[in-house]
Scaffold this motif. Structure first.
Motif, PDB file in Angstrom:
ATOM      1  N   SER A  87       0.840  -1.193   0.000  1.00  0.00           N
ATOM      2  CA  SER A  87       0.000   0.000   0.000  1.00  0.00           C
ATOM      3  C   SER A  87       0.878   1.246   0.000  1.00  0.00           C
ATOM      4  CB  SER A  87      -0.900   0.004   1.239  1.00  0.00           C
ATOM      5  OG  SER A  87      -0.114  -0.010   2.411  1.00  0.00           O
ATOM      6  N   GLY A  88       0.248   2.407  -0.213  1.00  0.00           N
ATOM      7  CA  GLY A  88       0.996   3.652  -0.282  1.00  0.00           C
ATOM      8  C   GLY A  88       1.321   3.992  -1.717  1.00  0.00           C
ATOM      9  N   ALA A  89       1.725   5.210  -1.956  1.00  0.00           N
ATOM     10  CA  ALA A  89       1.991   5.675  -3.313  1.00  0.00           C
ATOM     11  C   ALA A  89       3.481   5.522  -3.627  1.00  0.00           C
ATOM     12  CB  ALA A  89       1.508   7.115  -3.474  1.00  0.00           C
ATOM     13  N   ALA A  90       4.247   6.575  -3.430  1.00  0.00           N
ATOM     14  CA  ALA A  90       5.684   6.517  -3.703  1.00  0.00           C
ATOM     15  C   ALA A  90       6.449   7.087  -2.521  1.00  0.00           C
ATOM     16  CB  ALA A  90       6.012   7.288  -4.988  1.00  0.00           C
ATOM     17  N   VAL A  91       7.736   6.835  -2.509  1.00  0.00           N
ATOM     18  CA  VAL A  91       8.620   7.395  -1.485  1.00  0.00           C
ATOM     19  C   VAL A  91       9.802   8.030  -2.195  1.00  0.00           C
ATOM     20  CG1 VAL A  91       7.986   5.778   0.337  1.00  0.00           C
ATOM     21  CG2 VAL A  91       9.863   5.203  -1.207  1.00  0.00           C
ATOM     22  N   THR A  92      10.345   9.084  -1.604  1.00  0.00           N
ATOM     23  CA  THR A  92      11.578   9.681  -2.109  1.00  0.00           C
ATOM     24  C   THR A  92      12.712   9.237  -1.205  1.00  0.00           C
ATOM     25  OG1 THR A  92      10.443  11.594  -3.061  1.00  0.00           O
ATOM     26  CG2 THR A  92      12.801  11.817  -2.649  1.00  0.00           C
ATOM     27  N   ILE A  93      13.647   8.492  -1.789  1.00  0.00           N
ATOM     28  CA  ILE A  93      14.818   8.048  -1.059  1.00  0.00           C
ATOM     29  C   ILE A  93      15.927   9.066  -1.303  1.00  0.00           C
ATOM     30  CG2 ILE A  93      16.504   6.199  -0.736  1.00  0.00           C
ATOM     31  CD1 ILE A  93      13.668   5.480   0.163  1.00  0.00           C
ATOM     32  N   PHE A  94      16.221   9.835  -0.260  1.00  0.00           N
ATOM     33  CA  PHE A  94      17.295  10.815  -0.363  1.00  0.00           C
ATOM     34  C   PHE A  94      18.646  10.110  -0.255  1.00  0.00           C
ATOM     35  CE2 PHE A  94      14.026  13.933  -0.065  1.00  0.00           C
ATOM     36  CZ  PHE A  94      14.582  15.120  -0.529  1.00  0.00           C
ATOM     37  N   SER A  95      19.705  10.873  -0.443  1.00  0.00           N
ATOM     38  CA  SER A  95      21.041  10.280  -0.511  1.00  0.00           C
ATOM     39  C   SER A  95      21.413   9.552   0.773  1.00  0.00           C
ATOM     40  CB  SER A  95      22.063  11.363  -0.830  1.00  0.00           C
ATOM     41  OG  SER A  95      21.754  12.011  -2.047  1.00  0.00           O
ATOM     42  N   ASN A  96      20.926  10.031   1.929  1.00  0.00           N
ATOM     43  CA  ASN A  96      21.252   9.340   3.179  1.00  0.00           C
ATOM     44  C   ASN A  96      20.579   7.977   3.247  1.00  0.00           C
ATOM     45  OD1 ASN A  96      18.751  10.835   3.466  1.00  0.00           O
ATOM     46  ND2 ASN A  96      18.849  10.514   5.675  1.00  0.00           N
ATOM     47  N   GLY A  97      19.313   7.895   2.810  1.00  0.00           N
ATOM     48  CA  GLY A  97      18.623   6.610   2.794  1.00  0.00           C
ATOM     49  C   GLY A  97      19.226   5.655   1.793  1.00  0.00           C
ATOM     50  N   ALA A  98      19.622   6.177   0.627  1.00  0.00           N
ATOM     51  CA  ALA A  98      20.243   5.335  -0.390  1.00  0.00           C
ATOM     52  C   ALA A  98      21.590   4.802   0.093  1.00  0.00           C
ATOM     53  CB  ALA A  98      20.415   6.130  -1.686  1.00  0.00           C
ATOM     54  N   ALA A  99      22.357   5.647   0.795  1.00  0.00           N
ATOM     55  CA  ALA A  99      23.636   5.190   1.338  1.00  0.00           C
ATOM     56  C   ALA A  99      23.417   4.120   2.401  1.00  0.00           C
ATOM     57  CB  ALA A  99      24.412   6.371   1.917  1.00  0.00           C
ATOM     58  N   ALA A 100      22.365   4.280   3.218  1.00  0.00           N
ATOM     59  CA  ALA A 100      22.054   3.261   4.219  1.00  0.00           C
ATOM     60  C   ALA A 100      21.713   1.936   3.558  1.00  0.00           C
ATOM     61  CB  ALA A 100      20.893   3.733   5.102  1.00  0.00           C
ATOM     62  N   LEU A 101      20.891   1.980   2.517  1.00  0.00           N
ATOM     63  CA  LEU A 101      20.540   0.751   1.804  1.00  0.00           C
ATOM     64  C   LEU A 101      21.779   0.083   1.207  1.00  0.00           C
ATOM     65  CD1 LEU A 101      17.205   1.692   0.029  1.00  0.00           C
ATOM     66  CD2 LEU A 101      17.558  -0.284   1.503  1.00  0.00           C
ATOM     67  N   ALA A 102      22.645   0.884   0.614  1.00  0.00           N
ATOM     68  CA  ALA A 102      23.865   0.312   0.038  1.00  0.00           C
ATOM     69  C   ALA A 102      24.700  -0.352   1.122  1.00  0.00           C
ATOM     70  CB  ALA A 102      24.670   1.406  -0.664  1.00  0.00           C
ATOM     71  N   GLY A 103      24.785   0.278   2.299  1.00  0.00           N
ATOM     72  CA  GLY A 103      25.535  -0.317   3.400  1.00  0.00           C
ATOM     73  C   GLY A 103      24.911  -1.583   3.944  1.00  0.00           C
ATOM     74  N   LEU A 104      23.607  -1.755   3.716  1.00  0.00           N
ATOM     75  CA  LEU A 104      22.899  -2.965   4.150  1.00  0.00           C
ATOM     76  C   LEU A 104      22.885  -4.037   3.061  1.00  0.00           C
ATOM     77  CD1 LEU A 104      19.977  -1.105   5.923  1.00  0.00           C
ATOM     78  CD2 LEU A 104      21.591  -2.649   7.057  1.00  0.00           C
ATOM     79  N   GLY A 105      23.494  -3.722   1.917  1.00  0.00           N
ATOM     80  CA  GLY A 105      23.596  -4.705   0.849  1.00  0.00           C
ATOM     81  C   GLY A 105      22.469  -4.677  -0.153  1.00  0.00           C
ATOM     82  N   VAL A 106      21.762  -3.537  -0.266  1.00  0.00           N
ATOM     83  CA  VAL A 106      20.651  -3.407  -1.213  1.00  0.00           C
ATOM     84  C   VAL A 106      20.979  -2.289  -2.190  1.00  0.00           C
ATOM     85  CG1 VAL A 106      18.189  -2.991  -1.520  1.00  0.00           C
ATOM     86  CG2 VAL A 106      19.009  -4.185   0.519  1.00  0.00           C
ATOM     87  N   ASP A 107      21.042  -2.607  -3.486  1.00  0.00           N
ATOM     88  CA  ASP A 107      21.386  -1.639  -4.514  1.00  0.00           C
ATOM     89  C   ASP A 107      20.122  -1.232  -5.264  1.00  0.00           C
ATOM     90  OD1 ASP A 107      22.465  -0.106  -6.512  1.00  0.00           O
ATOM     91  OD2 ASP A 107      23.437  -1.780  -7.564  1.00  0.00           O
ATOM     92  N   LEU A 108      19.785   0.058  -5.200  1.00  0.00           N
ATOM     93  CA  LEU A 108      18.620   0.568  -5.934  1.00  0.00           C
ATOM     94  C   LEU A 108      19.023   1.228  -7.243  1.00  0.00           C
ATOM     95  CD1 LEU A 108      16.489   2.190  -3.080  1.00  0.00           C
ATOM     96  CD2 LEU A 108      16.413  -0.141  -3.982  1.00  0.00           C
ATOM     97  N   GLY A 109      20.284   1.099  -7.628  1.00  0.00           N
ATOM     98  CA  GLY A 109      20.754   1.786  -8.819  1.00  0.00           C
ATOM     99  C   GLY A 109      20.936   3.267  -8.579  1.00  0.00           C
ATOM    100  N   THR A 110      21.194   3.657  -7.328  1.00  0.00           N
ATOM    101  CA  THR A 110      21.316   5.068  -6.983  1.00  0.00           C
ATOM    102  C   THR A 110      22.751   5.547  -6.916  1.00  0.00           C
ATOM    103  OG1 THR A 110      21.277   4.497  -4.635  1.00  0.00           O
ATOM    104  CG2 THR A 110      19.173   5.076  -5.644  1.00  0.00           C
ATOM    105  N   ALA A 111      23.705   4.626  -6.962  1.00  0.00           N
ATOM    106  CA  ALA A 111      25.103   5.023  -6.813  1.00  0.00           C
ATOM    107  C   ALA A 111      25.551   5.853  -8.001  1.00  0.00           C
ATOM    108  CB  ALA A 111      25.989   3.791  -6.662  1.00  0.00           C
ATOM    109  N   VAL A 112      26.411   6.830  -7.743  1.00  0.00           N
ATOM    110  CA  VAL A 112      26.919   7.734  -8.765  1.00  0.00           C
ATOM    111  C   VAL A 112      28.297   7.255  -9.194  1.00  0.00           C
ATOM    112  CG1 VAL A 112      27.547  10.121  -9.262  1.00  0.00           C
ATOM    113  CG2 VAL A 112      25.615   9.634  -7.760  1.00  0.00           C
ATOM    114  N   ARG A 113      28.489   7.090 -10.497  1.00  0.00           N
ATOM    115  CA  ARG A 113      29.751   6.568 -11.025  1.00  0.00           C
ATOM    116  C   ARG A 113      30.915   7.465 -10.610  1.00  0.00           C
ATOM    117  NH1 ARG A 113      28.417   6.351 -16.018  1.00  0.00           N
ATOM    118  NH2 ARG A 113      29.437   8.256 -16.763  1.00  0.00           N
TER     119      ARG A 113
END
Length: 430
Positions: A42-68
């Motif tokens: 349920s729910g619509a959308a969420v905005t994952i800011f850079s801090n949340g994306a970095a947390a996910l990456a540190g937990l082993g989840v890649d959302l394709g948010t990393a910057v080359r």
């Protein structure tokens, strides 16, 4: 030598699932109990800011948010691999430290749409501010992206081993003793070394181990949806906020031709929906707003809309007792006006995983250290969100100053604020 624990995460939302990824990566035996019959999409959308994306990456989840060309705070690559991603270019790398090692990152195609610019205007459409969010990208190594919540839940769920999540397992109570904690749920009664409540602002774990006091409604509602509307927004990389006396209208591209949109309305602002429906009521309430608000209101129906009351928890010094603690809304529910609800839950998950990895011999002490580090950050977010200032018209002198500021300055202002919110970007160690 690391101690392997039996850990129960109550709640299969964004924070609970992300935490499960990190704990499993460290070798713990993890059970996620979810009261719903299946994934909570349920729910619509969420905005994952850079801090949340970095947390996910540190937990082993890649959302394709990393910057080359950059590295991510709190994460290091496994031998022979790189933490960089071939998504978007970015020239500078942030400071950051190693996260606990674990299995390969769970990933896939990037979710949602990247947000490069956040613009705000008044009800008449006059510019208030533009913030260049690529400043965050370059400085943190992670994009800002808006994505359907259901797709994020699916990504997190699919990356867990079969049987990790037990659905139809509503938790009734949690009891602690010197040897651990006992969880009583619809699935039975089981003992664990650690129990984490990630079950939202109506948390059964919070009621059992902290306080039965419910989150308080603060007098604002969000009416939101996710639809194929406003192609000028959906096809771009700019989020738009329009604020006036009726409240705030937000519009963000969310990928695949969809726009995440919402109306933040103070209760008592006008007669609430009756007879003419929710959209008809919103059209009257926001009648004076400039385009694209009229286009949005012309393109949505009552079936597209959901109502979400703004609620607030007092943020206590401790979030549990003994081997129990909380993450996300279970610990610190606050209004969505700072767009940090999911991001702060991910911050919690990242730091909690690090705490348990760092001192597995004394779980209760590790949990209290985790809480002490997170409390100042979430109290700041909570205080700012509870003010609902972003939903109110900007005083003319402040609007003039914001209008004169270049977009890059707006981006750096966001970055400074994000760093005050973040354990991940500070590379904190419990």
């Amino acid at each position: 030598m690391e101690s392997i624990m039996d850990i129960c995460v109550v709640g299969a939302g964004i924070g609970g699932l992300a935490l499960a990824h990190g704990l499993l990566a460290d070798g713990h035996r993890v059970r996620v109990l979810e009261r719903a019959a299946g994934p909570t999409r349920s729910g619509a959308a969420v905005t994952i800011f850079s801090n949340g994306a970095a947390a996910l990456a540190g937990l082993g989840v890649d959302l394709g948010t990393a910057v080359r060309g950059t590295s991510t705070p709190g994460r290091t690559a496994a031998p022979g691999t790189s933490t960089s991603s071939a998504t978007e270019p970015g020239p500078s790398a942030p400071a950051g430290g190693a996260a606990p090692s674990g299995p390969a990152t769970v990933g896939g195609a990037p979710l949602g749409a990247p947000i490069e610019t956040l613009a705000s205007v008044d009800a008449g459409g006059r510019r208030i501010m533009r913030a260049d969010l690529t400043v965050l990208w370059r400085r943190t190594g992670q994009q800002v992206r808006t994505m359907p919540r259901a797709e994020l839940i699916d990504r997190l769920t699919a990356g867990l081993p079969a049987g990790t999540i037990r659905y139809d397992a509503r938790v009734g109570s949690v009891r602690t003793d010197p040897d651990g904690a006992e969880v009583v749920s619809a699935a039975g009664t089981d003992r664990y070394d650690v129990v984490v409540g990630a079950d939202g602002h109506r948390s059964a774990v919070r009621c059992s181990v902290l306080s039965p006091e419910p989150a308080a409604e603060v007098g604002w509602d969000t009416w939101q949806g996710l639809t194929e509307v406003l192609p000028s927004i959906a096809g771009g990389r700019t989020g738009l906020l329009a604020v006036g006396t009726a409240g705030l209208v937000g519009m963000m591209p969310a990928g695949q031709g969809r726009t995440q949109w919402w109306f933040d309305v103070r209760r008592g602002a006008g007669p609430e929906p009756a007879g003419t429906g929710t959209v008809g009521w919103l059209r009257r309430l926001f009648a004076g707003y400039a385009e694209p608000v009229p286009e949005l209101l012309a393109g949505i129906t009552d079936a597209d809309i959901g109502r979400y009351p703004h609620v607030l928890h007092r943020v206590p010094d401790r979030w549990g007792s003994g081997p129990t603690t909380l993450v996300g809304d279970a610990a610190h529910a606050f209004p969505p006006s700072q767009a940090q609800g999911a991001n702060q839950a991910l911050e919690d998950a990242w730091l909690l995983r690090r705490a348990l990895h760092g001192d597995p011999g004394d779980a209760a002490s590790a949990l209290r250290r985790y809480e002490r580090l997170r409390v100042p950050h979430v109290r700041l977010v909570s205080r700012m969100a509870a003010s609902e200032r972003t939903n109110l018209p900007v005083p003319p002198p402040l609007a003039l100053l914001a209008r004169l500021a270049p977009p890059r300055a707006g981006g750096y202002a966001y970055l400074r604020l994000l760093r005050r919110f973040s354990s991940v970007l500070a590379n904190e160690r419990p």
